[in-house]
Motif scaffolding. Structure first.
Motif, PDB file in Angstrom:
ATOM      1  N   GLY A   1      17.565   9.313 -11.152  1.00 23.34           N
ATOM      2  CA  GLY A   1      16.919  10.303 -12.003  1.00 23.34           C
ATOM      3  C   GLY A   1      16.748  11.642 -11.309  1.00 23.34           C
ATOM      4  O   GLY A   1      17.551  12.031 -10.449  1.00 23.34           O
ATOM      5  N   SER A   2      15.668  12.332 -11.642  1.00 23.41           N
ATOM      6  CA  SER A   2      15.498  13.706 -11.169  1.00 23.41           C
ATOM      7  C   SER A   2      15.309  13.788  -9.655  1.00 23.41           C
ATOM      8  O   SER A   2      15.773  14.739  -9.017  1.00 23.41           O
ATOM      9  CB  SER A   2      14.300  14.347 -11.885  1.00 23.41           C
ATOM     10  N   LEU A   3      14.626  12.814  -9.061  1.00 22.12           N
ATOM     11  CA  LEU A   3      14.456  12.836  -7.608  1.00 22.12           C
ATOM     12  C   LEU A   3      15.795  12.634  -6.892  1.00 22.12           C
ATOM     13  O   LEU A   3      16.078  13.276  -5.876  1.00 22.12           O
ATOM     14  CB  LEU A   3      13.455  11.762  -7.169  1.00 22.12           C
ATOM     15  N   ALA A   4      16.631  11.765  -7.442  1.00 24.74           N
ATOM     16  CA  ALA A   4      17.968  11.557  -6.873  1.00 24.74           C
ATOM     17  C   ALA A   4      18.789  12.834  -6.953  1.00 24.74           C
ATOM     18  O   ALA A   4      19.505  13.195  -6.003  1.00 24.74           O
ATOM     19  CB  ALA A   4      18.679  10.420  -7.606  1.00 24.74           C
ATOM     20  N   THR A   5      18.681  13.532  -8.067  1.00 24.76           N
ATOM     21  CA  THR A   5      19.411  14.790  -8.242  1.00 24.76           C
ATOM     22  C   THR A   5      18.961  15.821  -7.210  1.00 24.76           C
ATOM     23  O   THR A   5      19.786  16.545  -6.631  1.00 24.76           O
ATOM     24  CB  THR A   5      19.191  15.339  -9.665  1.00 24.76           C
ATOM     25  N   LYS A   6      17.651  15.887  -6.957  1.00 22.92           N
ATOM     26  CA  LYS A   6      17.139  16.841  -5.966  1.00 22.92           C
ATOM     27  C   LYS A   6      17.664  16.523  -4.571  1.00 22.92           C
ATOM     28  O   LYS A   6      18.051  17.424  -3.814  1.00 22.92           O
ATOM     29  CB  LYS A   6      15.607  16.829  -5.978  1.00 22.92           C
ATOM     30  N   MET A   7      17.686  15.243  -4.208  1.00 24.00           N
ATOM     31  CA  MET A   7      18.190  14.861  -2.887  1.00 24.00           C
ATOM     32  C   MET A   7      19.673  15.187  -2.746  1.00 24.00           C
ATOM     33  O   MET A   7      20.109  15.771  -1.745  1.00 24.00           O
ATOM     34  CB  MET A   7      17.952  13.360  -2.645  1.00 24.00           C
ATOM     35  N   ALA A   8      20.460  14.836  -3.761  1.00 25.70           N
ATOM     36  CA  ALA A   8      21.902  15.075  -3.704  1.00 25.70           C
ATOM     37  C   ALA A   8      22.230  16.564  -3.692  1.00 25.70           C
ATOM     38  O   ALA A   8      23.135  17.011  -2.980  1.00 25.70           O
ATOM     39  CB  ALA A   8      22.586  14.387  -4.884  1.00 25.70           C
ATOM     40  N   SER A   9      21.495  17.341  -4.462  1.00 26.08           N
ATOM     41  CA  SER A   9      21.736  18.788  -4.512  1.00 26.08           C
ATOM     42  C   SER A   9      21.424  19.452  -3.173  1.00 26.08           C
ATOM     43  O   SER A   9      22.161  20.328  -2.714  1.00 26.08           O
ATOM     44  CB  SER A   9      20.872  19.425  -5.616  1.00 26.08           C
ATOM     45  N   PHE A  10      20.341  19.033  -2.544  1.00 29.62           N
ATOM     46  CA  PHE A  10      19.969  19.590  -1.248  1.00 29.62           C
ATOM     47  C   PHE A  10      20.986  19.186  -0.182  1.00 29.62           C
ATOM     48  O   PHE A  10      21.337  19.975   0.696  1.00 29.62           O
ATOM     49  CB  PHE A  10      18.563  19.118  -0.871  1.00 29.62           C
ATOM     50  N   SER A  11      21.479  17.968  -0.272  1.00 23.64           N
ATOM     51  CA  SER A  11      22.532  17.508   0.641  1.00 23.64           C
ATOM     52  C   SER A  11      23.787  18.361   0.492  1.00 23.64           C
ATOM     53  O   SER A  11      24.353  18.835   1.489  1.00 23.64           O
ATOM     54  CB  SER A  11      22.863  16.037   0.345  1.00 23.64           C
ATOM     55  N   LYS A  12      24.205  18.594  -0.722  1.00 26.49           N
ATOM     56  CA  LYS A  12      25.420  19.381  -0.978  1.00 26.49           C
ATOM     57  C   LYS A  12      25.262  20.823  -0.480  1.00 26.49           C
ATOM     58  O   LYS A  12      26.190  21.402   0.103  1.00 26.49           O
ATOM     59  CB  LYS A  12      25.731  19.378  -2.472  1.00 26.49           C
ATOM     60  N   LYS A  13      24.068  21.381  -0.671  1.00 22.72           N
ATOM     61  CA  LYS A  13      23.825  22.770  -0.288  1.00 22.72           C
ATOM     62  C   LYS A  13      24.015  22.984   1.212  1.00 22.72           C
ATOM     63  O   LYS A  13      24.495  24.035   1.646  1.00 22.72           O
ATOM     64  CB  LYS A  13      22.407  23.171  -0.696  1.00 22.72           C
ATOM     65  N   TYR A  14      23.689  21.976   2.016  1.00 23.23           N
ATOM     66  CA  TYR A  14      23.748  22.128   3.469  1.00 23.23           C
ATOM     67  C   TYR A  14      24.803  21.240   4.123  1.00 23.23           C
ATOM     68  O   TYR A  14      24.684  20.871   5.285  1.00 23.23           O
ATOM     69  CB  TYR A  14      22.368  21.875   4.082  1.00 23.23           C
ATOM     70  N   GLY A  15      25.842  20.912   3.373  1.00 25.74           N
ATOM     71  CA  GLY A  15      26.987  20.220   3.948  1.00 25.74           C
ATOM     72  C   GLY A  15      26.775  18.753   4.255  1.00 25.74           C
ATOM     73  O   GLY A  15      27.494  18.170   5.075  1.00 25.74           O
ATOM     74  N   GLY A  16      25.787  18.123   3.595  1.00 25.63           N
ATOM     75  CA  GLY A  16      25.563  16.686   3.784  1.00 25.63           C
ATOM     76  C   GLY A  16      26.586  15.867   3.017  1.00 25.63           C
ATOM     77  O   GLY A  16      27.328  16.382   2.170  1.00 25.63           O
ATOM     78  N   TYR A  17      26.622  14.597   3.302  1.00 23.34           N
ATOM     79  CA  TYR A  17      27.600  13.702   2.676  1.00 23.34           C
ATOM     80  C   TYR A  17      27.006  12.900   1.528  1.00 23.34           C
ATOM     81  O   TYR A  17      27.742  12.336   0.712  1.00 23.34           O
ATOM     82  CB  TYR A  17      28.168  12.738   3.728  1.00 23.34           C
ATOM     83  N   MET A  18      25.685  12.820   1.445  1.00 20.73           N
ATOM     84  CA  MET A  18      25.058  11.992   0.425  1.00 20.73           C
ATOM     85  C   MET A  18      25.185  12.610  -0.956  1.00 20.73           C
ATOM     86  O   MET A  18      24.894  13.786  -1.166  1.00 20.73           O
ATOM     87  CB  MET A  18      23.582  11.766   0.753  1.00 20.73           C
ATOM     88  N   MET A  19      25.628  11.784  -1.897  1.00 24.62           N
ATOM     89  CA  MET A  19      25.795  12.225  -3.280  1.00 24.62           C
ATOM     90  C   MET A  19      25.009  11.311  -4.212  1.00 24.62           C
ATOM     91  O   MET A  19      24.527  10.256  -3.796  1.00 24.62           O
ATOM     92  CB  MET A  19      27.279  12.213  -3.648  1.00 24.62           C
ATOM     93  N   GLU A  20      24.910  11.727  -5.469  1.00 22.57           N
ATOM     94  CA  GLU A  20      24.143  10.944  -6.434  1.00 22.57           C
ATOM     95  C   GLU A  20      24.674   9.522  -6.562  1.00 22.57           C
ATOM     96  O   GLU A  20      23.902   8.575  -6.744  1.00 22.57           O
ATOM     97  CB  GLU A  20      24.132  11.646  -7.804  1.00 22.57           C
ATOM     98  N   GLU A  21      25.976   9.342  -6.462  1.00 21.84           N
ATOM     99  CA  GLU A  21      26.536   7.989  -6.612  1.00 21.84           C
ATOM    100  C   GLU A  21      26.121   7.085  -5.456  1.00 21.84           C
ATOM    101  O   GLU A  21      26.002   5.862  -5.622  1.00 21.84           O
ATOM    102  CB  GLU A  21      28.061   8.039  -6.710  1.00 21.84           C
TER     103      GLU A  21
END
Length: 522
Positions: free
Chosen positions: A205-225
């Motif tokens: 849900g929304s918390l997962a989206t926040k984590m994945a978006s922050f990961s993407k913004k700073y070059g992390g590998y974690m995605m919503e899937e």
């Protein structure tokens, strides 16, 4: 002093968290509900060791059966050795998004509640939500560790992605002082959302989206899937029989196997007839041999080249015992680092008991906090090897070697109770020493925890606590051990124990002086 009770008991490293568990028992919850309430509360009142972005493991005794839960998250599917090396790393970093693995603790709370709980999460998480929103005063050991971590992060966290850690945990660049009230509305809001959605928001849900978006913004590998595919796994606990008692641990990827390997080796010796120095020497040598196997073989169990059964065989234990002589040996493994973890034990009058452990690793973890949520992400991926030939080499969608381990003790198929010792690679060493104190030395839970500890570091080097008997330390030196007397007790683990009398049902609990802990009772 050992603590006794009849109706319920919660033992952990923070008084407020322990009392939260008792509060849930009094509201009609069972030991499992109390464990969840305590664990959630610990993410607020001891963030130096765990958080909402932690992993967790549990051993649960219900209706005369022991159940194991592995809630450690896997690495992101898109990560690889090549990708990490392209960023210029020769080994897995400690901080930032690269060592972040999928957090499993929230999944553990949900799974435990669904399978064994009695109260809804909206009720069970109330104490944690209240402490996060209204605040709580910082306790002594917590304040010391918080200050130490803040100074470390000031030196080592460079980059915009870390500003949210400082905003959350060190506003104005300072850690909260002992006795000062600290709160986090982000924590409160997140815990409330987890409770109201039964964890769905965190993984899908929304918390997962926040984590994945922050990961993407700073070059992390974690995605919503990666988050959406996470599911805790019920596992069969592993054990060895040590002098008539069954000592239980979670199977790999956890390092509980190390404690069992050492106990299996030690049972080939008659420690009762040894002098004190000989007993310590054999314990140290056994843990060194156990770690040499653990650090070589432990990874996801299905990817290990040697089976747990082979490692715990009587024949193998005897062969390891035969390697122990009168002087210190030099084992194969490298230098175990320190870590930060919370442990809790709960019991109720129905006979249910829980051994639960939860951790971000290395204190606050990766230094990554998801903006406005209070979610501090773990850095468990730091334990992966970038050597493709190593058993625990980095791969996408893989669990790494894990330091956190809950323990449980039974005798004649009846529960004695849960035990645990926090502290990175100290944990199996703490388990070993607590079991020796309990079974061989016949000490009560409090005395078993309070005994002076040693810690194997690497090679022939061991550290001992300031109160460790000097004459024994000197004799160990004469046997070839390189003994260092530590300046304080901070690296020797922090444990709790609850034992149940099989005849009366009376609970006996212990927590130790190395932490702010308490045994809360009803």
């Amino acid at each position: 002093m050992v603590t006794f009770a009849k109706k319920g008991m919660v033992a952990t490293s923070q008084p407020l968290a322990a009392e939260a568990g008792i509060e849930i028992l009094k509201k009609g919850g069972n030991a499992i509900d109390a464990a969840i309430a305590t664990a959630a509360c610990l993410t607020v009142v001891e963030p130096t060791s765990n958080g909402i972005g932690s992993d967790a493991f549990a051993l649960v005794w219900v209706k005369d059966k022991l159940h194991g839960l592995n809630a450690s998250g896997k690495s992101p599917k898109s990560i690889s050795i090549e990708a990490v090396k392209e960023k210029g790393y020769e080994e897995m970093p400690k901080y930032g998004w690269t060592p972040v693995t999928v957090p499993g603790a929230v999944g553990a709370w949900v799974e435990l509640s669904k399978k064994f709980g009695r109260l809804p999460l909206t009720e069970v998480l109330k104490p944690a939500i209240e402490y996060a929103g209204k605040g709580f005063p910082i306790s002594p050991v917590l304040g010391k560790m918080w200050s130490r971590a803040t100074e470390n992060f000031k030196k080592n966290l460079v980059g915009d992605e870390f500003q949210y850690w400082f905003e959350t945990f060190a506003p104005n660049g300072k850690a909260p002082k002992i006795g000062e009230v600290w709160s986090s509305q982000g924590h409160a809001n997140t815990l409330r959302e987890i409770a109201e959605t039964n964890g769905e928001s965190f993984y899908r849900g929304s918390l997962a989206t926040k984590m994945a978006s922050f990961s993407k913004k700073y070059g992390g590998y974690m995605m919503e899937e990666d988050l959406a595919s996470f599911k805790p796994e019920w596992v069969n606990p592993i054990k060895v029989n040590y002098r008539g008692y069954d000592v239980w641990e979670i199977p790999p990827n956890g390092q509980g196997l190390v404690a069992l390997l050492a106990l299996n080796t030690l049972k080939n010796f008659d420690l009762k007839n040894d002098n004190e120095v000989e007993r310590y020497h054999k314990q140290i040598e056994s843990i060194k041999l156990a770690f040499s196997d653990g650090l070589k073989y432990i990874t996801e169990e299905q990817k290990m080249s040697v089976s747990v059964e082979e490692l715990l065989s009587e024949q193998y234990a005897k062969s390891r015992a035969e390697q122990i002589g009168q002087t210190a040996l030099t084992p194969a493994p490298g230098n175990p680092p320190k870590g930060g973890t919370v442990y809790l034990a709960t019991a109720d009058e129905e006979g249910n008991m829980v051994s639960f452990i939860q951790s971000n690793y290395m204190g606050f973890g990766s230094g990554i906090v998801i903006p406005e949520t209070g979610i501090s992400m773990q850095n468990r991926g730091h334990n992966f090897s970038l050597d493709p030939e190593h058993e625990n080499h980095l791969e996408g969608n893989k669990r790494t070697y894990h330091t956190i381990i809950p323990g449980f003790l039974t005798k004649d198929d009846k529960a004695v109770g849960p035990f645990g010792v926090m502290g990175g690679f100290m944990q199996p060493q703490g388990h070993l020493q607590v079991m020796i104190n309990t079974i061989d030395n016949r000490l009560n839970p409090q005395a078993a925890l309070d005994g002076p500890r040693w810690q194997w570091m690497k090679g022939k080097k061991i550290k001992v606590e300031p109160q460790f008997p000097l004459h024994i330390a000197q004799e160990l030196e004469r046997r070839g051990h390189e003994v260092e007397i530590a300046l304080d007790n901070t690296s020797f683990g922090r444990g709790q124990i609850i034992w149940r009398d099989a005849n009366t049902g009376v609970l006996a609990g212990g927590t130790e002086f190395r932490t702010d802990g308490v045994v809360a009772v009803w």
